[in-house]
Design a protein around this motif. Structure first.
Motif, PDB file in Angstrom:
ATOM      1  N   ARG A  93      -3.562   5.818   0.117  1.00 11.59           N
ATOM      2  CA  ARG A  93      -3.984   4.476  -0.401  1.00 11.59           C
ATOM      3  C   ARG A  93      -2.876   3.569  -0.177  1.00 11.59           C
ATOM      4  O   ARG A  93      -3.076   2.267   0.669  1.00 11.59           O
ATOM      5  CB  ARG A  93      -3.354   3.840  -2.103  1.00 11.59           C
ATOM      6  CG  ARG A  93      -4.544   4.609  -3.041  1.00 11.59           C
ATOM      7  CD  ARG A  93      -3.980   4.483  -4.156  1.00 11.59           C
ATOM      8  NE  ARG A  93      -3.432   5.034  -4.590  1.00 11.59           N
ATOM      9  CZ  ARG A  93      -3.404   6.376  -5.582  1.00 11.59           C
ATOM     10  NH1 ARG A  93      -3.968   7.320  -5.351  1.00 11.59           N
ATOM     11  NH2 ARG A  93      -1.906   6.539  -5.449  1.00 11.59           N
ATOM     12  N   THR A  94      -1.782   3.935   0.796  1.00 10.85           N
ATOM     13  CA  THR A  94      -0.883   2.992   1.406  1.00 10.85           C
ATOM     14  C   THR A  94      -0.799   3.081   2.637  1.00 10.85           C
ATOM     15  O   THR A  94      -1.090   1.563   2.743  1.00 10.85           O
ATOM     16  CB  THR A  94       0.740   3.430   1.360  1.00 10.85           C
ATOM     17  OG1 THR A  94       1.652   3.939  -0.331  1.00 10.85           O
ATOM     18  CG2 THR A  94       1.931   3.049   1.602  1.00 10.85           C
ATOM     19  N   LEU A  95      -1.145   3.817   3.052  1.00  9.67           N
ATOM     20  CA  LEU A  95      -1.266   3.330   4.774  1.00  9.67           C
ATOM     21  C   LEU A  95      -2.994   2.597   4.810  1.00  9.67           C
ATOM     22  O   LEU A  95      -2.506   1.289   5.953  1.00  9.67           O
ATOM     23  CB  LEU A  95      -2.186   5.144   5.530  1.00  9.67           C
ATOM     24  CG  LEU A  95      -2.141   5.288   6.491  1.00  9.67           C
ATOM     25  CD1 LEU A  95      -1.098   4.337   7.414  1.00  9.67           C
ATOM     26  CD2 LEU A  95      -2.998   6.631   7.392  1.00  9.67           C
ATOM     27  N   THR A  96      -4.122   2.191   3.999  1.00 13.39           N
ATOM     28  CA  THR A  96      -4.844   2.323   3.634  1.00 13.39           C
ATOM     29  C   THR A  96      -4.057   0.563   3.891  1.00 13.39           C
ATOM     30  O   THR A  96      -4.768  -0.048   4.630  1.00 13.39           O
ATOM     31  CB  THR A  96      -5.609   2.098   2.642  1.00 13.39           C
ATOM     32  OG1 THR A  96      -5.886   3.332   3.326  1.00 13.39           O
ATOM     33  CG2 THR A  96      -7.097   1.680   3.321  1.00 13.39           C
ATOM     34  N   GLY A  97      -3.847   0.208   3.163  1.00 19.92           N
ATOM     35  CA  GLY A  97      -2.482  -1.282   2.390  1.00 19.92           C
ATOM     36  C   GLY A  97      -2.295  -2.112   3.570  1.00 19.92           C
ATOM     37  O   GLY A  97      -1.903  -3.242   4.007  1.00 19.92           O
ATOM     38  N   LEU A  99      -2.253  -1.005   7.002  1.00 22.88           N
ATOM     39  CA  LEU A  99      -3.553  -0.712   7.920  1.00 22.88           C
ATOM     40  C   LEU A  99      -4.111  -2.465   7.894  1.00 22.88           C
ATOM     41  O   LEU A  99      -4.822  -3.303   8.628  1.00 22.88           O
ATOM     42  CB  LEU A  99      -4.180  -0.150   8.666  1.00 22.88           C
ATOM     43  CG  LEU A  99      -3.393   1.595   9.036  1.00 22.88           C
ATOM     44  CD1 LEU A  99      -4.811   2.711   9.088  1.00 22.88           C
ATOM     45  CD2 LEU A  99      -2.830   1.137  10.186  1.00 22.88           C
ATOM     46  N   ARG A 100      -4.512  -2.563   6.475  1.00 18.75           N
ATOM     47  CA  ARG A 100      -4.723  -4.196   6.145  1.00 18.75           C
ATOM     48  C   ARG A 100      -3.848  -4.969   6.296  1.00 18.75           C
ATOM     49  O   ARG A 100      -4.766  -6.571   6.113  1.00 18.75           O
ATOM     50  CB  ARG A 100      -5.885  -4.176   4.839  1.00 18.75           C
ATOM     51  CG  ARG A 100      -6.570  -2.955   5.038  1.00 18.75           C
ATOM     52  CD  ARG A 100      -7.507  -2.722   3.439  1.00 18.75           C
ATOM     53  NE  ARG A 100      -8.758  -2.102   3.477  1.00 18.75           N
ATOM     54  CZ  ARG A 100      -9.092  -1.860   2.613  1.00 18.75           C
ATOM     55  NH1 ARG A 100      -8.590  -1.626   1.293  1.00 18.75           N
ATOM     56  NH2 ARG A 100     -10.241  -0.655   2.409  1.00 18.75           N
ATOM     57  N   GLY A 101      -3.337  -4.793   6.701  1.00 17.62           N
ATOM     58  CA  GLY A 101      -2.562  -6.063   6.654  1.00 17.62           C
ATOM     59  C   GLY A 101      -1.092  -6.536   5.888  1.00 17.62           C
ATOM     60  O   GLY A 101      -0.902  -7.536   5.211  1.00 17.62           O
ATOM     61  N   GLU A 102      -1.776  -5.741   4.086  1.00 13.14           N
ATOM     62  CA  GLU A 102      -1.107  -6.397   3.069  1.00 13.14           C
ATOM     63  C   GLU A 102       0.648  -5.581   2.951  1.00 13.14           C
ATOM     64  O   GLU A 102       0.879  -4.638   4.142  1.00 13.14           O
ATOM     65  CB  GLU A 102      -1.962  -5.195   2.164  1.00 13.14           C
ATOM     66  CG  GLU A 102      -3.057  -5.761   1.705  1.00 13.14           C
ATOM     67  CD  GLU A 102      -3.240  -4.148   1.110  1.00 13.14           C
ATOM     68  OE1 GLU A 102      -5.304  -4.683   1.443  1.00 13.14           O
ATOM     69  OE2 GLU A 102      -2.983  -4.002   0.154  1.00 13.14           O
ATOM     70  N   ARG A 103       1.237  -6.459   2.575  1.00 10.23           N
ATOM     71  CA  ARG A 103       3.005  -5.992   1.992  1.00 10.23           C
ATOM     72  C   ARG A 103       3.283  -4.858   0.749  1.00 10.23           C
ATOM     73  O   ARG A 103       1.886  -5.580  -0.318  1.00 10.23           O
ATOM     74  CB  ARG A 103       3.432  -7.504   1.667  1.00 10.23           C
ATOM     75  CG  ARG A 103       3.712  -8.843   2.416  1.00 10.23           C
ATOM     76  CD  ARG A 103       5.076  -7.539   3.716  1.00 10.23           C
ATOM     77  NE  ARG A 103       5.062  -8.454   4.741  1.00 10.23           N
ATOM     78  CZ  ARG A 103       5.465  -7.415   5.681  1.00 10.23           C
ATOM     79  NH1 ARG A 103       6.318  -6.945   6.037  1.00 10.23           N
ATOM     80  NH2 ARG A 103       5.822  -8.923   6.853  1.00 10.23           N
ATOM     81  N   GLY A 115       7.905  -3.931  -0.693  1.00  7.32           N
ATOM     82  CA  GLY A 115       7.563  -5.117   0.278  1.00  7.32           C
ATOM     83  C   GLY A 115       7.458  -4.971   1.440  1.00  7.32           C
ATOM     84  O   GLY A 115       7.021  -5.474   2.120  1.00  7.32           O
ATOM     85  N   ALA A 116       6.791  -3.174   2.198  1.00  5.54           N
ATOM     86  CA  ALA A 116       6.655  -3.017   4.089  1.00  5.54           C
ATOM     87  C   ALA A 116       5.665  -3.307   4.184  1.00  5.54           C
ATOM     88  O   ALA A 116       4.757  -3.292   3.069  1.00  5.54           O
ATOM     89  CB  ALA A 116       7.212  -1.325   3.503  1.00  5.54           C
ATOM     90  N   GLY A 117       5.652  -3.895   5.256  1.00  6.64           N
ATOM     91  CA  GLY A 117       4.228  -4.333   6.184  1.00  6.64           C
ATOM     92  C   GLY A 117       4.226  -4.191   7.405  1.00  6.64           C
ATOM     93  O   GLY A 117       5.112  -3.812   8.417  1.00  6.64           O
ATOM     94  N   LEU A 118       3.070  -3.985   7.978  1.00  4.61           N
ATOM     95  CA  LEU A 118       3.478  -4.663   9.337  1.00  4.61           C
ATOM     96  C   LEU A 118       3.776  -5.530  10.145  1.00  4.61           C
ATOM     97  O   LEU A 118       2.517  -6.279   9.315  1.00  4.61           O
ATOM     98  CB  LEU A 118       2.147  -3.586  10.182  1.00  4.61           C
ATOM     99  CG  LEU A 118       1.972  -2.149  10.009  1.00  4.61           C
ATOM    100  CD1 LEU A 118       0.039  -1.996  10.489  1.00  4.61           C
ATOM    101  CD2 LEU A 118       2.734  -1.380  10.228  1.00  4.61           C
ATOM    102  N   GLU A 119       4.195  -6.028  11.260  1.00  2.78           N
ATOM    103  CA  GLU A 119       4.271  -7.290  11.853  1.00  2.78           C
ATOM    104  C   GLU A 119       2.987  -7.164  12.119  1.00  2.78           C
ATOM    105  O   GLU A 119       2.728  -8.371  12.451  1.00  2.78           O
ATOM    106  CB  GLU A 119       5.017  -7.797  13.051  1.00  2.78           C
ATOM    107  CG  GLU A 119       6.122  -7.339  12.022  1.00  2.78           C
ATOM    108  CD  GLU A 119       6.961  -8.226  11.342  1.00  2.78           C
ATOM    109  OE1 GLU A 119       6.306  -8.881  10.982  1.00  2.78           O
ATOM    110  OE2 GLU A 119       7.172  -7.683   9.860  1.00  2.78           O
TER     111      GLU A 119
END
Length: 139
Positions: A93-97, A99-103, A115-119
């Motif tokens: 669930r966390t990985l999917t979020g 990869l979708r660009g979610e925080r 509040g982690a997220g990918l740039e």
């Protein structure tokens, strides 16, 4: 905050069990496994550490997409899902979020992010939501 230690990539196979037990005795909360070509397989190392410790968590830095066949990677992840369903569900669930660009904010048993997220994300959010890794033909 939990302190962790990395299992040395060049540690002799016979020393993996003693190292894992030593890390737990010293109070480390995590052992991190790396997989580096020419040394030891990461999945077996992780399984061994989990088998010989009682409270330590195992972090993995393995499954390089360019080197591991996708069918074998799926097999490994499916095995993890069967053996540790709660961990895998939280992780997936966390990985999917991410990869979708979610925080992502998660305070679970195995995953904790605030509040982690990918740039940058690997594909457009809409494509990932639809299960596609590229835009439809003709675009």
């Amino acid at each position: 905050m939990t302190a962790g230690v990395m299992l040395p990539r060049d540690l002799a196979a016979a020393e993996i069990v003693p190292f894992a037990r030593w890390a737990e005795e010293l109070g480390f909360g995590e052992v991190w496994i790396v997989e580096d070509l020419g040394f030891h397989g990461g999945i077996e190392q992780a399984a061994t550490v989990l088998a010989v410790t009682s409270r330590i968590r195992v972090g993995i830095g393995i499954l390089p997409a360019g080197a591991r066949n996708v069918a074998f990677a799926a097999m490994e992840l499916a095995t993890l899902a069967r053996l540790r369903p709660a961990l895998f569900a939280e992780y997936a669930r966390t990985l999917t979020g991410l990869l979708r660009g979610e925080r992502v904010r998660v305070d679970g048993r195995y995953v904790r992010l605030d509040g982690a997220g990918l740039e940058t994300v690997p594909a457009a959010r809409e494509d990932l939501r639809r299960g596609r890794d590229r835009p439809p033909e003709g675009r």
